[in-house]
Structure formats: C-alpha cells, structure tokens
Design a protein around this motif. Sequence first.
Motif, PDB file in Angstrom:
ATOM      1  N   VAL A  17       0.635  -1.331  -0.091  1.00  0.00           N
ATOM      2  CA  VAL A  17      -0.039   0.121  -0.139  1.00  0.00           C
ATOM      3  C   VAL A  17       0.799   1.260   0.007  1.00  0.00           C
ATOM      4  CG1 VAL A  17      -1.679   1.248   1.370  1.00  0.00           C
ATOM      5  CG2 VAL A  17      -2.044  -1.105   1.154  1.00  0.00           C
ATOM      6  N   HIS A  18       2.023   1.352   0.795  1.00  0.00           N
ATOM      7  CA  HIS A  18       2.745   2.456   0.941  1.00  0.00           C
ATOM      8  C   HIS A  18       3.513   2.599  -0.414  1.00  0.00           C
ATOM      9  CE1 HIS A  18       5.796   5.163   2.682  1.00  0.00           C
ATOM     10  NE2 HIS A  18       6.639   4.406   2.224  1.00  0.00           N
ATOM     11  N   ALA A  19       3.912   1.697  -1.151  1.00  0.00           N
ATOM     12  CA  ALA A  19       4.697   1.813  -2.321  1.00  0.00           C
ATOM     13  C   ALA A  19       3.857   2.253  -3.460  1.00  0.00           C
ATOM     14  CB  ALA A  19       5.323   0.353  -2.628  1.00  0.00           C
ATOM     15  N   THR A  20       2.594   1.615  -3.605  1.00  0.00           N
ATOM     16  CA  THR A  20       1.545   2.175  -4.502  1.00  0.00           C
ATOM     17  C   THR A  20       0.998   3.492  -4.192  1.00  0.00           C
ATOM     18  OG1 THR A  20       0.669  -0.283  -4.505  1.00  0.00           O
ATOM     19  CG2 THR A  20      -0.749   1.660  -5.378  1.00  0.00           C
ATOM     20  N   THR A  21       0.741   4.106  -3.170  1.00  0.00           N
ATOM     21  CA  THR A  21       0.641   5.162  -2.668  1.00  0.00           C
ATOM     22  C   THR A  21       1.629   6.179  -3.196  1.00  0.00           C
ATOM     23  OG1 THR A  21      -0.655   4.710  -0.891  1.00  0.00           O
ATOM     24  CG2 THR A  21       0.033   6.921  -0.915  1.00  0.00           C
ATOM     25  N   LEU A  22       2.889   5.769  -2.877  1.00  0.00           N
ATOM     26  CA  LEU A  22       4.102   6.803  -3.392  1.00  0.00           C
ATOM     27  C   LEU A  22       4.192   6.869  -4.699  1.00  0.00           C
ATOM     28  CD1 LEU A  22       6.817   5.642  -0.977  1.00  0.00           C
ATOM     29  CD2 LEU A  22       5.834   7.804  -1.085  1.00  0.00           C
ATOM     30  N   LEU A  23       3.794   5.626  -5.682  1.00  0.00           N
ATOM     31  CA  LEU A  23       3.672   5.684  -6.999  1.00  0.00           C
ATOM     32  C   LEU A  23       2.839   6.401  -7.729  1.00  0.00           C
ATOM     33  CD1 LEU A  23       4.897   2.017  -7.595  1.00  0.00           C
ATOM     34  CD2 LEU A  23       6.312   3.952  -8.073  1.00  0.00           C
ATOM     35  N   MET A  24       1.644   6.456  -7.103  1.00  0.00           N
ATOM     36  CA  MET A  24       0.495   7.386  -7.433  1.00  0.00           C
ATOM     37  C   MET A  24       0.668   8.735  -7.256  1.00  0.00           C
ATOM     38  SD  MET A  24      -2.649   4.597  -7.160  1.00  0.00           S
ATOM     39  CE  MET A  24      -3.774   5.672  -8.002  1.00  0.00           C
ATOM     40  N   ALA A  25       1.575   9.114  -6.162  1.00  0.00           N
ATOM     41  CA  ALA A  25       1.907  10.539  -6.053  1.00  0.00           C
ATOM     42  C   ALA A  25       2.982  11.131  -6.875  1.00  0.00           C
ATOM     43  CB  ALA A  25       2.276  10.556  -4.472  1.00  0.00           C
ATOM     44  N   GLY A  26       3.482  10.122  -7.824  1.00  0.00           N
ATOM     45  CA  GLY A  26       4.522  10.745  -8.577  1.00  0.00           C
ATOM     46  C   GLY A  26       5.915  10.512  -8.125  1.00  0.00           C
ATOM     47  N   VAL A  27       6.055   9.750  -7.149  1.00  0.00           N
ATOM     48  CA  VAL A  27       7.518   9.549  -6.708  1.00  0.00           C
ATOM     49  C   VAL A  27       8.297   8.501  -7.620  1.00  0.00           C
ATOM     50  CG1 VAL A  27       9.086   8.459  -4.800  1.00  0.00           C
ATOM     51  CG2 VAL A  27       6.662   9.864  -4.367  1.00  0.00           C
ATOM     52  N   PRO A  28       9.439   8.809  -8.149  1.00  0.00           N
ATOM     53  CA  PRO A  28      10.114   8.159  -8.965  1.00  0.00           C
ATOM     54  C   PRO A  28      10.218   6.507  -8.392  1.00  0.00           C
ATOM     55  CG  PRO A  28      11.133  10.185  -8.607  1.00  0.00           C
ATOM     56  CD  PRO A  28      10.159  10.118  -7.626  1.00  0.00           C
ATOM     57  N   VAL A  29      10.241   5.390  -9.226  1.00  0.00           N
ATOM     58  CA  VAL A  29      10.425   4.355  -8.905  1.00  0.00           C
ATOM     59  C   VAL A  29      11.534   4.146  -8.286  1.00  0.00           C
ATOM     60  CG1 VAL A  29      10.509   1.763  -9.913  1.00  0.00           C
ATOM     61  CG2 VAL A  29       8.999   3.671 -10.945  1.00  0.00           C
ATOM     62  N   HIS A  30      12.630   4.664  -8.579  1.00  0.00           N
ATOM     63  CA  HIS A  30      13.943   4.292  -7.861  1.00  0.00           C
ATOM     64  C   HIS A  30      13.852   4.636  -6.509  1.00  0.00           C
ATOM     65  CE1 HIS A  30      14.829   8.504  -9.350  1.00  0.00           C
ATOM     66  NE2 HIS A  30      15.579   8.420  -8.265  1.00  0.00           N
ATOM     67  N   GLU A  31      13.227   6.078  -6.453  1.00  0.00           N
ATOM     68  CA  GLU A  31      13.195   6.487  -4.784  1.00  0.00           C
ATOM     69  C   GLU A  31      12.112   5.590  -3.964  1.00  0.00           C
ATOM     70  OE1 GLU A  31      12.113  10.351  -4.535  1.00  0.00           O
ATOM     71  OE2 GLU A  31      13.465  11.064  -6.053  1.00  0.00           O
ATOM     72  N   VAL A  32      11.176   5.167  -4.736  1.00  0.00           N
ATOM     73  CA  VAL A  32      10.457   4.027  -3.627  1.00  0.00           C
ATOM     74  C   VAL A  32      10.941   2.822  -3.496  1.00  0.00           C
ATOM     75  CG1 VAL A  32       8.259   2.554  -3.837  1.00  0.00           C
ATOM     76  CG2 VAL A  32       8.214   4.892  -4.884  1.00  0.00           C
ATOM     77  N   ALA A  33      11.850   2.271  -4.425  1.00  0.00           N
ATOM     78  CA  ALA A  33      12.686   0.892  -4.297  1.00  0.00           C
ATOM     79  C   ALA A  33      13.530   1.379  -3.064  1.00  0.00           C
ATOM     80  CB  ALA A  33      13.491   0.682  -5.560  1.00  0.00           C
ATOM     81  N   GLU A  34      14.365   2.415  -3.014  1.00  0.00           N
ATOM     82  CA  GLU A  34      15.196   2.841  -2.148  1.00  0.00           C
ATOM     83  C   GLU A  34      14.682   3.009  -0.562  1.00  0.00           C
ATOM     84  OE1 GLU A  34      18.131   6.487  -0.770  1.00  0.00           O
ATOM     85  OE2 GLU A  34      17.768   6.202  -3.038  1.00  0.00           O
ATOM     86  N   ARG A  35      13.500   3.603  -0.841  1.00  0.00           N
ATOM     87  CA  ARG A  35      12.633   3.455   0.646  1.00  0.00           C
ATOM     88  C   ARG A  35      12.457   2.137   1.156  1.00  0.00           C
ATOM     89  NH1 ARG A  35       8.191   7.814   1.899  1.00  0.00           N
ATOM     90  NH2 ARG A  35       9.930   9.295   1.661  1.00  0.00           N
ATOM     91  N   LEU A  36      11.950   1.226   0.279  1.00  0.00           N
ATOM     92  CA  LEU A  36      11.667  -0.036   0.734  1.00  0.00           C
ATOM     93  C   LEU A  36      12.789  -0.805   1.016  1.00  0.00           C
ATOM     94  CD1 LEU A  36       8.475  -0.611  -1.634  1.00  0.00           C
ATOM     95  CD2 LEU A  36       8.595   0.045   0.770  1.00  0.00           C
TER      96      LEU A  36
END
Length: 54
Positions: A17-36
Amino acid sequence: MGSYPPPFARLHDLRHVHATTLLMAGVPVHEVAERLGHSGPDDHAADPASVMPC
C-alpha cells in the motif's frame, strides 16, 4: 468486494500500500525502491505501470 475495513492486514500488505501510494503520488520508482530497502527498481517483481494512471 469484501468488508471494509479488511479483517486483517499483514505488514507486507502495508508495504505494498505504501509503495503504491508513493508511485501514484508521482514519486520516482528508484526512490520508492530505495525507501523500501531494495537494491534497485528491478529488485521488486511488481510492475509500476500496473498502478500508474494512463
């Protein structure tokens, strides 16, 4: 559809849910991957395009 709220949620479900929310908010994929904690965007099996609006 099931009941709301769902009867239970695993910690892993909340990560998705966190990853999906970030992606839908426009956060770049590499930043989401790093955060996770992934080593890179390719480390995760999910296709970001599946949650991104067309």
